[in-house]
Design a protein around this motif. Structure first.
Motif, mmCIF file in Angstrom:
data_model
loop_
_atom_site.group_PDB
_atom_site.id
_atom_site.type_symbol
_atom_site.label_atom_id
_atom_site.label_comp_id
_atom_site.label_asym_id
_atom_site.label_seq_id
_atom_site.Cartn_x
_atom_site.Cartn_y
_atom_site.Cartn_z
ATOM 1 N N GLY A 1 0.618 -1.110 -0.119
ATOM 2 C CA GLY A 1 -0.015 -0.119 0.090
ATOM 3 C C GLY A 1 0.896 1.164 -0.140
ATOM 4 O O GLY A 1 0.732 2.149 -0.712
ATOM 5 N N SER A 2 1.866 1.302 0.753
ATOM 6 C CA SER A 2 2.645 2.504 0.991
ATOM 7 C C SER A 2 3.601 2.420 -0.293
ATOM 8 O O SER A 2 3.641 3.736 -0.690
ATOM 9 N N ALA A 3 3.853 1.537 -1.079
ATOM 10 C CA ALA A 3 4.706 1.561 -2.289
ATOM 11 C C ALA A 3 3.785 2.125 -3.229
ATOM 12 O O ALA A 3 4.257 2.871 -4.278
ATOM 13 N N SER A 4 2.552 1.665 -3.443
ATOM 14 C CA SER A 4 1.616 2.318 -4.353
ATOM 15 C C SER A 4 1.707 3.792 -4.218
ATOM 16 O O SER A 4 1.564 4.609 -5.295
ATOM 17 N N GLU A 5 1.425 4.222 -2.976
ATOM 18 C CA GLU A 5 1.375 5.683 -2.826
ATOM 19 C C GLU A 5 2.597 6.455 -3.170
ATOM 20 O O GLU A 5 2.359 7.663 -3.834
ATOM 21 N N GLU A 6 3.592 6.088 -2.907
ATOM 22 C CA GLU A 6 4.842 6.632 -3.190
ATOM 23 C C GLU A 6 5.117 6.325 -4.809
ATOM 24 O O GLU A 6 5.667 7.514 -5.491
ATOM 25 N N LEU A 7 4.791 5.342 -5.499
ATOM 26 C CA LEU A 7 4.889 5.259 -6.795
ATOM 27 C C LEU A 7 3.903 6.544 -7.494
ATOM 28 O O LEU A 7 4.355 7.256 -8.540
#
Length: 395
Positions: free
Chosen positions: A267-273
């Motif tokens: 989830g945090s990876a998607s937001e950072e992407l």
């Protein structure tokens, strides 16, 4: 407006992972005027705080029939691709309200099993045909196309038709006559589909909204324009985020393995992407209804502006070390989905698709890697929503 020597825009990226270099320097000062391809002059707003401010200010209009509305895509005002994105209240609220119930968290979460099944089916097909694939053609593009077709009630067997036309409409380098032709073909296709749903009710988004036409003061043309917006935005944006996101993660040493080992980071990876890539690369167009002071500069009533969300998402005043991909970053509010009353209606669905896609990809293919050098990846910089044309991988 006085005639000034102003820089021309849009500026092209020179690096697939970063916005044009000029934005960093512009963020050090106040908004500036820029000249658009059609000769118009508009203000360019680049700082995170300033972009948030103009996108949420009722004195700033999204209506493209305003005389100085800045046009980055050479289409006549009122063309259907933008639907209520290019309207102000009350028309904006009237049309958007008809779709709000379709994109609630409850409704989006109910779609999870179907999205998971679509992901698994596509990955099974990749495995069967593997051990190599084009991640764009075999996964990133068909996934959101299937999801948006099922949601809207558009036959998926027509996906090649609307994918080709969508790409043409979003191509800033395409001749205006080609863009117009693609728009006309998409509009005609959707007009026929909407007319059928008006005659014969169906249990899908277009069918449910069509059933509400009599009591909601909605015309079939308005529904066609809404369908066009949802169809184009609903697959182009998410497809590009999945492909570009995968490429980004594969370029960060150990990042793919880290997500494989700890799926809670997805989830945090998607937001950072979403922050790091910001695929709506040239900004959001607006017109000032009244004089407005932004970043110390007073802009006049009637003047156009471009709010650069790509620049805002790299603002070091809001995101420490903004040009680095930070998986553990404290998530300040990125603006990848816009801000204010026109914030992307499908944000929750896009997040759902991205999270499931990266979760399943890292689980199924822990050794995923490119089969071509990074410099050979075909980035598509001339698209309003930028992406990559193909992504050859193996596992």
């Amino acid at each position: 407006m006085e005639q000034l020597e102003v820089p021309k825009m849009p500026w092209k990226r020179t690096n697939g992972f970063h916005p044009p270099e000029g934005f960093a320097q512009l963020r050090e000062g106040p908004p500036v005027r820029v000249r658009l391809p059609n000769g118009q002059v508009a203000w360019l707003v680049t700082k995170h705080a300033d972009v948030r401010a103009v996108l949420s200010d009722p004195r700033v209009s999204a209506k493209d029939s305003q005389p100085q509305f800045p046009m980055l895509i050479d289409l006549p005002p009122g063309e259907g691709m933008f639907s209520f994105l290019r309207m102000d209240d009350p028309d904006h609220g009237r049309l958007r309200r008809l779709l709000t119930a379709e994109f609630t968290m409850r409704r989006v979460n109910a779609m999870r099993p179907g999205v998971e099944q679509a992901v698994d089916d596509l990955l099974d097909a990749m495995v069967e045909a593997g051990p190599a694939a084009d991640l764009v053609k075999d996964f990133a593009l068909p996934l959101p196309s299937q999801v948006i077709c099922q949601l809207l009630g558009v036959p998926y067997e027509d996906h090649e038709f609307f994918q080709d036309r969508s790409a043409a409409v979003l191509d800033l380098a395409a001749p205006p006559e080609e863009v117009g032709k693609a728009m006309g073909e998409l509009g005609g296709y959707l007009a026929a589909l909407v007319a059928e749903k008006v005659r014969t009710p169906s249990d899908d988004l277009l069918g449910r909204v069509a059933a509400a036409i009599p009591e909601e003061r909605l015309t079939e043309r308005e529904l066609v324009d809404m369908a066009l917006l949802l169809l184009v935005a609903g697959h182009e944006t998410t497809a590009n985020m999945i492909a570009l996101g995968t490429l980004t993660l594969l370029q960060e040493p150990g990042r793919w393995a880290e997500l494989h080992a700890d799926p809670s980071l997805i989830g945090s990876a998607s937001e950072e992407l979403l922050r790091y890539l910001t695929i709506v690369q040239f900004g959001l167009a607006r017109t000032l209804l009244e004089p407005l002071t932004v970043g110390g500069v007073t802009m006049g009533a009637g003047e156009g502006l471009i709010a650069s969300i790509a620049s805002a998402n790299r603002d070091g005043a809001h995101f420490p070390d903004p040009d680095s991909f930070g998986l553990g970053r404290e998530q300040g509010q990125h603006l990848a989905f816009g801000f204010g009353m026109h914030q992307c209606l499908g944000a929750a669905l896009a997040r759902l698709e991205m999270n499931i896609a990266f979760d399943r990809l890292t689980a199924r293919f822990p050794e995923l890697r490119l089969t071509i050098p990074l410099e050979d990846v075909p980035f598509r910089y001339d698209q309003f929503v930028y992406g990559i044309g193909s992504l050859p991988v193996t596992w």
